[in-house]
Motif scaffolding. Structure first.
Motif, PDB file in Angstrom:
ATOM      1  N   ILE A  35       0.818  -1.157   0.015  1.00  0.00           N
ATOM      2  CA  ILE A  35      -0.053   0.030  -0.160  1.00  0.00           C
ATOM      3  C   ILE A  35       0.929   1.212   0.042  1.00  0.00           C
ATOM      4  N   GLN A  36       0.535   2.264  -1.023  1.00  0.00           N
ATOM      5  CA  GLN A  36       1.126   3.524  -0.804  1.00  0.00           C
ATOM      6  C   GLN A  36       0.381   4.638  -0.679  1.00  0.00           C
ATOM      7  N   ARG A  37       0.095   5.264   0.488  1.00  0.00           N
ATOM      8  CA  ARG A  37      -0.851   6.414   0.936  1.00  0.00           C
ATOM      9  C   ARG A  37      -0.360   7.665   0.360  1.00  0.00           C
ATOM     10  N   GLY A  38      -1.202   8.322  -0.214  1.00  0.00           N
ATOM     11  CA  GLY A  38      -0.731   9.548  -0.445  1.00  0.00           C
ATOM     12  C   GLY A  38      -1.610  10.908   0.187  1.00  0.00           C
ATOM     13  N   ASN A  39      -1.400  11.869  -0.382  1.00  0.00           N
ATOM     14  CA  ASN A  39      -2.115  13.006   0.259  1.00  0.00           C
ATOM     15  C   ASN A  39      -3.164  13.689  -0.930  1.00  0.00           C
ATOM     16  N   GLY A  40      -3.554  12.924  -1.857  1.00  0.00           N
ATOM     17  CA  GLY A  40      -4.351  13.445  -2.949  1.00  0.00           C
ATOM     18  C   GLY A  40      -5.963  13.499  -2.624  1.00  0.00           C
ATOM     19  N   ALA A  41      -6.067  12.803  -1.440  1.00  0.00           N
ATOM     20  CA  ALA A  41      -7.746  12.939  -0.975  1.00  0.00           C
ATOM     21  C   ALA A  41      -7.701  12.555   0.556  1.00  0.00           C
ATOM     22  N   PHE A  42      -8.648  13.371   1.272  1.00  0.00           N
ATOM     23  CA  PHE A  42      -9.033  13.141   2.637  1.00  0.00           C
ATOM     24  C   PHE A  42     -10.381  12.712   2.850  1.00  0.00           C
ATOM     25  N   PHE A  43     -10.504  12.053   3.906  1.00  0.00           N
ATOM     26  CA  PHE A  43     -11.954  11.723   4.418  1.00  0.00           C
ATOM     27  C   PHE A  43     -12.375  12.843   5.360  1.00  0.00           C
ATOM     28  N   TYR A  44     -13.520  13.536   4.982  1.00  0.00           N
ATOM     29  CA  TYR A  44     -13.929  14.749   5.828  1.00  0.00           C
ATOM     30  C   TYR A  44     -15.426  14.271   6.336  1.00  0.00           C
ATOM     31  N   LEU A  45     -15.323  14.057   7.591  1.00  0.00           N
ATOM     32  CA  LEU A  45     -16.656  13.819   8.423  1.00  0.00           C
ATOM     33  C   LEU A  45     -17.209  15.209   8.909  1.00  0.00           C
ATOM     34  N   SER A  46     -18.235  15.409   8.861  1.00  0.00           N
ATOM     35  CA  SER A  46     -18.960  16.769   9.635  1.00  0.00           C
ATOM     36  C   SER A  46     -20.007  16.035  10.537  1.00  0.00           C
ATOM     37  N   PHE A  47     -19.722  16.613  11.752  1.00  0.00           N
ATOM     38  CA  PHE A  47     -20.653  15.972  12.853  1.00  0.00           C
ATOM     39  C   PHE A  47     -21.593  17.163  13.238  1.00  0.00           C
ATOM     40  N   GLU A  48     -22.606  16.515  13.743  1.00  0.00           N
ATOM     41  CA  GLU A  48     -23.728  17.653  14.176  1.00  0.00           C
ATOM     42  C   GLU A  48     -23.235  18.581  15.687  1.00  0.00           C
ATOM     43  N   THR A  49     -22.576  17.813  16.333  1.00  0.00           N
ATOM     44  CA  THR A  49     -22.241  18.013  17.754  1.00  0.00           C
ATOM     45  C   THR A  49     -20.879  18.309  17.918  1.00  0.00           C
ATOM     46  N   GLU A  50     -20.178  19.154  18.819  1.00  0.00           N
ATOM     47  CA  GLU A  50     -18.856  19.076  19.016  1.00  0.00           C
ATOM     48  C   GLU A  50     -18.348  17.715  20.035  1.00  0.00           C
ATOM     49  N   GLU A  51     -19.458  17.352  20.743  1.00  0.00           N
ATOM     50  CA  GLU A  51     -19.105  16.005  21.387  1.00  0.00           C
ATOM     51  C   GLU A  51     -18.732  14.795  20.597  1.00  0.00           C
ATOM     52  N   GLU A  52     -19.626  14.961  19.329  1.00  0.00           N
ATOM     53  CA  GLU A  52     -19.283  13.812  18.421  1.00  0.00           C
ATOM     54  C   GLU A  52     -18.120  13.998  17.809  1.00  0.00           C
ATOM     55  N   ALA A  53     -17.666  15.130  17.571  1.00  0.00           N
ATOM     56  CA  ALA A  53     -16.440  15.516  16.723  1.00  0.00           C
ATOM     57  C   ALA A  53     -15.180  15.108  17.717  1.00  0.00           C
ATOM     58  N   TYR A  54     -15.133  15.599  18.687  1.00  0.00           N
ATOM     59  CA  TYR A  54     -14.020  15.469  19.765  1.00  0.00           C
ATOM     60  C   TYR A  54     -14.086  13.995  19.884  1.00  0.00           C
ATOM     61  N   ALA A  55     -14.962  13.230  20.213  1.00  0.00           N
ATOM     62  CA  ALA A  55     -14.975  11.923  20.505  1.00  0.00           C
ATOM     63  C   ALA A  55     -14.259  10.992  19.388  1.00  0.00           C
ATOM     64  N   ALA A  56     -14.919  11.299  18.072  1.00  0.00           N
ATOM     65  CA  ALA A  56     -14.425  10.661  16.823  1.00  0.00           C
ATOM     66  C   ALA A  56     -13.028  10.830  16.620  1.00  0.00           C
ATOM     67  N   PHE A  57     -12.476  12.264  16.628  1.00  0.00           N
ATOM     68  CA  PHE A  57     -11.355  12.754  16.289  1.00  0.00           C
ATOM     69  C   PHE A  57     -10.353  11.875  17.469  1.00  0.00           C
ATOM     70  N   ASP A  58     -10.663  12.001  18.767  1.00  0.00           N
ATOM     71  CA  ASP A  58      -9.722  11.080  19.654  1.00  0.00           C
ATOM     72  C   ASP A  58      -9.565   9.871  19.505  1.00  0.00           C
ATOM     73  N   ARG A  59     -10.672   8.995  19.142  1.00  0.00           N
ATOM     74  CA  ARG A  59     -10.536   7.514  18.767  1.00  0.00           C
ATOM     75  C   ARG A  59      -9.908   7.290  17.353  1.00  0.00           C
ATOM     76  N   LEU A  60     -10.083   7.994  16.385  1.00  0.00           N
ATOM     77  CA  LEU A  60      -9.287   7.673  14.851  1.00  0.00           C
ATOM     78  C   LEU A  60      -7.582   8.277  15.263  1.00  0.00           C
ATOM     79  N   ALA A  61      -7.390   9.188  16.270  1.00  0.00           N
ATOM     80  CA  ALA A  61      -5.942   9.645  16.535  1.00  0.00           C
ATOM     81  C   ALA A  61      -5.156   8.450  17.079  1.00  0.00           C
ATOM     82  N   VAL A  62      -5.866   7.725  17.947  1.00  0.00           N
ATOM     83  CA  VAL A  62      -5.191   6.656  18.607  1.00  0.00           C
ATOM     84  C   VAL A  62      -4.234   5.628  17.498  1.00  0.00           C
TER      85      VAL A  62
END
Length: 138
Positions: free
Chosen positions: A72-99
């Motif tokens: 696999i060769q990852r690049g920077n040509g595309a990002f996954f953009y997730l827009s959440f309805e609440t800050e709580e959801e966004a912070y939780a997803a961010f923290d879990r994905l960053a592990v």
């Protein structure tokens, strides 16, 4: 009309899908290994790898497979953009994905008014997490 589905080419589709379904909430819907295919010359080491998988994570449908034959060769040509309805959801997803990954930009309110952050997860996938400002000043 087309439907866009994210298709991940993985080194280990099972563990990557499990990580995303755990981090974002979701489930593995189906999975087929290369062994189920018609190839009589499939190397034994590849037979249990994923030929096709579908799963949901964060309410988004994903497809995935294991790469065979080349790394696999990852690049920077595309990002996954997730827009959440609440800050709580966004912070939780961010923290879990960053592990096990790398925070590129901390999740914070940006000059354009959105809560926004960016990270590279443990699989090399770049995620942008946001709560969009409903009344932007730009």
């Amino acid at each position: 009309m087309a439907k866009l589905v994210i298709y991940l080419n993985c080194e280990d589709a099972r563990s990557q899908a499990a990580f995303y379904t755990e981090a974002l909430g979701g489930e593995i819907l189906n999975m087929v290994t290369y062994e189920a295919g018609p190839w009589s010359d499939m190397p034994e080491k590849d037979k249990n790898k994923i030929m096709h998988m579908t799963f949901t994570a964060g309410g988004v449908l994903f497809y995935a497979c294991d790469s065979i034959g080349e790394p696999i060769q990852r690049g920077n040509g595309a990002f996954f953009y997730l827009s959440f309805e609440t800050e709580e959801e966004a912070y939780a997803a961010f923290d879990r994905l960053a592990v096990g990954g790398e925070v590129i930009e901390s999740l914070k309110v940006q000059f354009w008014g959105d809560l926004f952050g960016q990270l590279k997860d443990q699989y090399g996938v770049i995620w942008q997490i946001a709560v969009e400002n409903t009344s932007p000043s730009m």
